[in-house]
Design a protein around this motif. Sequence first.
Motif, PDB file in Angstrom:
ATOM      1  N   HIS A   1       0.980  -1.185  -0.020  1.00  0.00           N
ATOM      2  CA  HIS A   1      -0.028  -0.021   0.091  1.00  0.00           C
ATOM      3  C   HIS A   1       0.943   1.233  -0.005  1.00  0.00           C
ATOM      4  N   ILE A   2       0.512   2.129  -0.964  1.00  0.00           N
ATOM      5  CA  ILE A   2       1.337   3.522  -0.869  1.00  0.00           C
ATOM      6  C   ILE A   2       0.463   4.554  -0.563  1.00  0.00           C
ATOM      7  N   ASN A   3       1.182   5.426   0.530  1.00  0.00           N
ATOM      8  CA  ASN A   3       0.237   6.293   1.069  1.00  0.00           C
ATOM      9  C   ASN A   3       0.675   7.599   0.004  1.00  0.00           C
ATOM     10  N   ARG A   4      -0.373   7.823  -0.885  1.00  0.00           N
ATOM     11  CA  ARG A   4      -0.031   8.859  -2.037  1.00  0.00           C
ATOM     12  C   ARG A   4       0.310  10.249  -1.578  1.00  0.00           C
ATOM     13  N   ILE A   5      -0.357  10.498  -0.404  1.00  0.00           N
ATOM     14  CA  ILE A   5      -0.110  11.743  -0.004  1.00  0.00           C
ATOM     15  C   ILE A   5       1.457  12.146   0.768  1.00  0.00           C
TER      16      ILE A   5
ATOM     17  N   ASP B   1       6.595   6.405 -12.795  1.00  0.00           N
ATOM     18  CA  ASP B   1       5.835   7.208 -13.808  1.00  0.00           C
ATOM     19  C   ASP B   1       6.698   8.300 -14.146  1.00  0.00           C
ATOM     20  N   PRO B   2       6.240   9.068 -15.135  1.00  0.00           N
ATOM     21  CA  PRO B   2       7.186  10.369 -16.145  1.00  0.00           C
ATOM     22  C   PRO B   2       7.406  11.239 -14.860  1.00  0.00           C
ATOM     23  N   TRP B   3       6.767  11.461 -13.721  1.00  0.00           N
ATOM     24  CA  TRP B   3       7.062  12.428 -12.853  1.00  0.00           C
ATOM     25  C   TRP B   3       7.811  11.597 -11.537  1.00  0.00           C
TER      26      TRP B   3
ATOM     27  N   TYR C   1       6.801   9.119  -9.734  1.00  0.00           N
ATOM     28  CA  TYR C   1       5.988   8.416  -8.651  1.00  0.00           C
ATOM     29  C   TYR C   1       5.900   7.073  -8.720  1.00  0.00           C
ATOM     30  N   PRO C   2       5.876   6.221  -7.920  1.00  0.00           N
ATOM     31  CA  PRO C   2       5.803   4.837  -8.087  1.00  0.00           C
ATOM     32  C   PRO C   2       4.530   4.297  -8.904  1.00  0.00           C
ATOM     33  N   LEU C   3       4.713   3.286  -9.604  1.00  0.00           N
ATOM     34  CA  LEU C   3       3.671   2.643 -10.448  1.00  0.00           C
ATOM     35  C   LEU C   3       3.760   1.222  -9.969  1.00  0.00           C
TER      36      LEU C   3
ATOM     37  N   HIS D   1     -29.032 -13.311   4.189  1.00  0.00           N
ATOM     38  CA  HIS D   1     -29.582 -13.006   5.403  1.00  0.00           C
ATOM     39  C   HIS D   1     -30.701 -12.103   5.293  1.00  0.00           C
ATOM     40  N   ARG D   2     -31.857 -12.355   5.711  1.00  0.00           N
ATOM     41  CA  ARG D   2     -32.976 -11.288   5.661  1.00  0.00           C
ATOM     42  C   ARG D   2     -33.414 -10.954   6.779  1.00  0.00           C
TER      43      ARG D   2
END
Lengths: 332, 89
Positions: B5-9, B28-30, B32-34, B75-76
């Motif tokens: 899991h990557i915390n994108r912030i 990616d081109p900037w 950041y992990p892909l 289940h109802r």
Amino acid sequence: MRPLLDAAARDEDEHLARNGPLPRLASGALIGALQEAGLTGRGGANFPTWRKLARTAVTDRPVVIANAAEGEPASRKDKMLLQHCPHLVLDGLQLTAEAVGASRVYLYGADAPQRKSDRYPITCVAAPNTFTAGESSAVMAAVSGRKPLPTDESRDDMLVQNVETLARIAQIARYGPRWFRQHDTFLATVSGAVQRPGVYEVEKPVTVQRLLDLAGGVETKAVLVGGYHGRWLTPRDVIDDPGAGVAIALSADESGLARTTEIVNYLASQSTRQCGPCRFGLPALAEALAARRMDQVYRLVGLVDGRGACHHPDGTARLVRSALTAFAGEYR
Amino acid sequence: MNELHINRIACDGRGLCAELLPELISTDPWGYPLITDNGVPQDLEEHARRAARLCPRLAISLKAVSPPAPAARPHRTQWTPAGTPAPRG
């Protein structure tokens, strides 16, 4: 059939006369009723409401938040609902607070009258006029005293419900799930190339053409359903997922790609610039669209999709993908 | 089985993870992990843990995922209007 808008009442006396007193239900009874009714969230995600309540009900001292922050520029239904049926929304908020055993209750993005009969006092929190301010993790941050920006965390002890969903909860508690199954409508805000833009209550499922008929659409090329994170549909299509009920009509002489480019420009400006792929990807996407560099558009859509803490990049990718299909004739 | 899991912030694109775990992470081109697949195969688990430990922004975490649970029985819930007792039995 307009079960929600017909329940409109200006003050509490009129509300009680029209809709009857608020029934008191045991916690499990309300959640069970919502499950049987099949109510889903009206804030855009369409998630089963009972599951959110059940998840929060088992947490310690949970917080319940009514979300009235309409970040979608074309959406009016939450403001309209709070104007016409504020007491139904407040009833739903009280019922939900009771069902999960809330320790605090908030109304985010609107003001509400304090009522003597309410067991849970409501704290009103102002929302900024930004696109992402109503995103649920941003709402959680806002009531926790932080900036209303999306975060990476999801908290089960904070329940964020759209105000339209809450109004429907109040109706299900009064009339039961069977009644609701026959009165499952949603509020749609129709705008764009129509003669009578406004908020309409429609039954599910509904066709795009029905919305156009209500609002007086003529010579429509396509309709953006679900707001700026939605999809371009043709009038023949059936709306299976209305999102937050926003529909924007495009007239036959407008360019779909040009309109989409404007929207993506706006969405890029509304990125909170916290996550790299959204911060850099959305402006690049807007630029590629404006220059009609379609190969680059395809590549960038794949690069932003699913790569943010919130769904802002995913929603933008969804919009652009649908535009590439719907308006293929404009660039091929 | 674990998932990345990557915390994108928290992530600001230093790119160390892509160097430590090129089998699963590219950039990616900037910068950041892909990640094409969140799942971490058993033989790469040690490397994934090291990437998570060494990320300068502590933006990577490994989350254990359990195999999917068997489908629950439908289940109802019996709903009765307010005030009337629920039927017994």
